[in-house]
Design an enzyme around this catalytic site. Structure first.
Site, PDB file in Angstrom:
ATOM      1  N   HIS A 233       0.793  -1.234   0.000  1.00  0.00           N
ATOM      2  CA  HIS A 233       0.000   0.000   0.000  1.00  0.00           C
ATOM      3  C   HIS A 233       0.824   1.282   0.000  1.00  0.00           C
ATOM      4  O   HIS A 233       0.273   2.379  -0.018  1.00  0.00           O
ATOM      5  CB  HIS A 233      -0.973   0.030   1.194  1.00  0.00           C
ATOM      6  CG  HIS A 233      -0.293   0.127   2.531  1.00  0.00           C
ATOM      7  ND1 HIS A 233       0.015   1.314   3.123  1.00  0.00           N
ATOM      8  CD2 HIS A 233       0.167  -0.823   3.364  1.00  0.00           C
ATOM      9  CE1 HIS A 233       0.620   1.097   4.273  1.00  0.00           C
ATOM     10  NE2 HIS A 233       0.734  -0.191   4.439  1.00  0.00           N
TER      11      HIS A 233
HETATM   12  N1  UDP Z   1      -3.162  -6.204   8.920  1.00  0.00           N
HETATM   13  C1  UDP Z   1      -4.433  -6.733   9.146  1.00  0.00           C
HETATM   14  N2  UDP Z   1      -5.195  -7.105   8.079  1.00  0.00           N
HETATM   15  C2  UDP Z   1      -4.771  -6.992   6.790  1.00  0.00           C
HETATM   16  C3  UDP Z   1      -3.478  -6.459   6.558  1.00  0.00           C
HETATM   17  C4  UDP Z   1      -2.711  -6.060   7.641  1.00  0.00           C
HETATM   18  O1  UDP Z   1      -4.846  -6.869  10.297  1.00  0.00           O
HETATM   19  O2  UDP Z   1      -5.524  -7.345   5.878  1.00  0.00           O
HETATM   20  C5  UDP Z   1      -2.357  -5.758  10.080  1.00  0.00           C
HETATM   21  C6  UDP Z   1      -0.961  -6.300  10.177  1.00  0.00           C
HETATM   22  O3  UDP Z   1      -0.930  -7.542  10.832  1.00  0.00           O
HETATM   23  C7  UDP Z   1      -0.260  -5.238  11.003  1.00  0.00           C
HETATM   24  C8  UDP Z   1      -0.927  -3.962  10.520  1.00  0.00           C
HETATM   25  O4  UDP Z   1      -2.172  -4.360   9.939  1.00  0.00           O
HETATM   26  O5  UDP Z   1      -0.533  -5.420  12.381  1.00  0.00           O
HETATM   27  C9  UDP Z   1      -0.046  -3.266   9.509  1.00  0.00           C
HETATM   28  O6  UDP Z   1      -0.700  -2.229   8.984  1.00  0.00           O
HETATM   29  P1  UDP Z   1      -0.316  -1.555   7.604  1.00  0.00           P
HETATM   30  O7  UDP Z   1       0.465  -2.499   6.769  1.00  0.00           O
HETATM   31  O8  UDP Z   1      -1.570  -0.970   7.088  1.00  0.00           O
HETATM   32  O9  UDP Z   1       0.587  -0.329   8.067  1.00  0.00           O
HETATM   33  P2  UDP Z   1       2.128  -0.101   8.230  1.00  0.00           P
HETATM   34  O10 UDP Z   1       2.625  -1.078   9.256  1.00  0.00           O
HETATM   35  O11 UDP Z   1       2.764  -0.266   6.907  1.00  0.00           O
HETATM   36  O12 UDP Z   1       2.220   1.294   8.732  1.00  0.00           O
END
Ligand code: UDP
Length: 364
Positions: free
Chosen positions: A205
């Site tokens: 994303h």
């Molecule tokens: N996650 C979730 N469902 C999904 C995809 C990700 O629960 O379909 C969780 C994942 O396990 C982690 C968090 O969302 O705990 C990560 O979020 P994201 O990738 O949106 O953000 P980033 O960490 O890149 O800021």
């Protein structure tokens, strides 16, 4: 001591959950929770509150989607009167989203102490909106809680006083360890007709990957090859789904017969999906950390990471977005050799407890 904690977007919820629990249990802390509404629907927000037992927010600012400037400004406008009315002793923000910097800035301008959890991480890539949020939030925070030693070094290099800096471990891992047994009971594999270790889990994303058709296309070239060997399960972020259509890539994805495009799933289902997968391919920040603890090989399709410990301990390969490099990393991750990651220091499920104790001692 009244502390207003702020959560706004999906990756904040798993960080705020153990903090709210530790604060509620601490005799000297009166917790309040503000949801900014940056993510707002069932799949990106409500489900996480229910599954992780996060208390209903005391206030929801309901900002919704907008450009960076509009969102940041709206959060600030709506958060200021709340701080004025409730007069907290401290505001606590987590992670690196727009809610983090917006609420942080409001707090310090009102003379309220600012606490940043997951401070010090640096990708050294200012084109990443999250990096700007991290640098700015850390610069104005009174207390900085750090997940890994690189964060301590980064803050030292930026001239932050050692006294403000606390290496405490990782609240996201507190949540993972607490919920692992519950996640093991999830039916997601049978719902999707999958067997353990026969599939890859994919998430994507970051704007640098999904806004540029050339980059997105190179990643899809690699996924196209991978799905010839292994089913690829892709819970797609709303931003990525929009871009697939906008960039004219939807047909390509649909034509990949072994790529399973699904809606974003809840935390417990996603934990189960990751832990039973053969490997995880991602550009997420948090997922690099979660796979390190789940001991599932991770391939990070980015040029940089703010979480270098995951590479140092041998859990994560940082590969960029070149098709050949992604595929080489895929082969390495699936050849069964040399994968034996260590657990980073203090990623033990106790980070939120440490944070509550330090806050109570220093602000009490
Ligand atoms: N996650 C979730 N469902 C999904 C995809 C990700 O629960 O379909 C969780 C994942 O396990 C982690 C968090 O969302 O705990 C990560 O979020 P994201 O990738 O949106 O953000 P980033 O960490 O890149 O800021």
């Amino acid at each position: 001591m009244k502390i207003i904690s702020v959560a706004g977007a999906r990756p904040n919820f798993m960080k705020i959950a153990p903090l709210m629990e530790a604060f509620a249990a601490h005799p000297d802390i009166e917790p309040m929770l503000v949801h900014t509404g940056q993510h707002y629907d069932e799949k990106m927000s409500d489900l996480f509150f229910r599954q992780l037992g996060i208390p209903e927010p005391d206030i929801n600012l309901e900002v919704g989607s907008a450009t960076h400037a509009v969102m940041t400004a709206e959060i600030m406008k709506r958060f200021e009167p709340i701080c004025v009315e409730h007069k907290p002793d401290a505001v606590l923000v987590v992670g690196d989203v727009n809610s983090t910097i917006a609420c942080g800035l409001v707090a310090v301008k009102l003379g309220i102490k600012l606490i940043h959890v997951e401070a010090g991480l640096r990708s050294f890539d200012r084109e990443m909106p999250e990096e700007v949020n991290r640098v700015l939030t850390d610069a104005i925070s009174d207390m900085l809680f750090i997940t890994e030693k690189s964060g301590v070094e980064n803050l030292r290099n930026e001239g932050v006083d050692d006294e403000r800096v606390h290496l405490v471990g990782n609240v996201m891992i507190d949540t993972l360890l607490k919920n692992k047994a519950k996640a093991d009971e999830s039916d997601i594999l049978s719902e999707l007709g999958l067997k353990p270790r026969t599939y890859a889990a994919l998430t994507m994303h970051r704007p640098s990957n999904v806004d540029d058709p050339a980059v997105f296309g190179r990643i899809l070239d690699a996924i196209e090859e991978v799905q010839k060997d292994l089913t690829v399960v892709f819970p797609i972020h709303p931003r990525t789904r929009n871009n697939l259509a906008k960039l004219g890539l939807a047909d390509r994805v649909e034509a990949m017969t072994n790529l399973r495009l699904i809606e974003p799933v809840g935390y417990l289902d996603f934990l189960k999906l990751m832990s039973e997968s053969k490997l995880v391919m991602t550009d997420s920040g948090g997922i690099q950390e979660e796979t390190t603890i789940l001991k599932v090989p991770c391939i990070t399709m980015r040029e940089n990471t703010e979480r270098p410990i995951t590479i140092e301990v041998g859990a994560n390969q940082l590969v960029g977005t070149d098709t050949g490099k992604i595929l080489a990393a895929y082969r390495k991750a699936t050849d069964g050799n040399g994968y034996d990651p260590q657990t980073p220091e203090m990623w033990d499920g106790q980070a939120a407890q440490r944070i509550a104790q330090i806050i109570a001692k220093q602000l009490g």
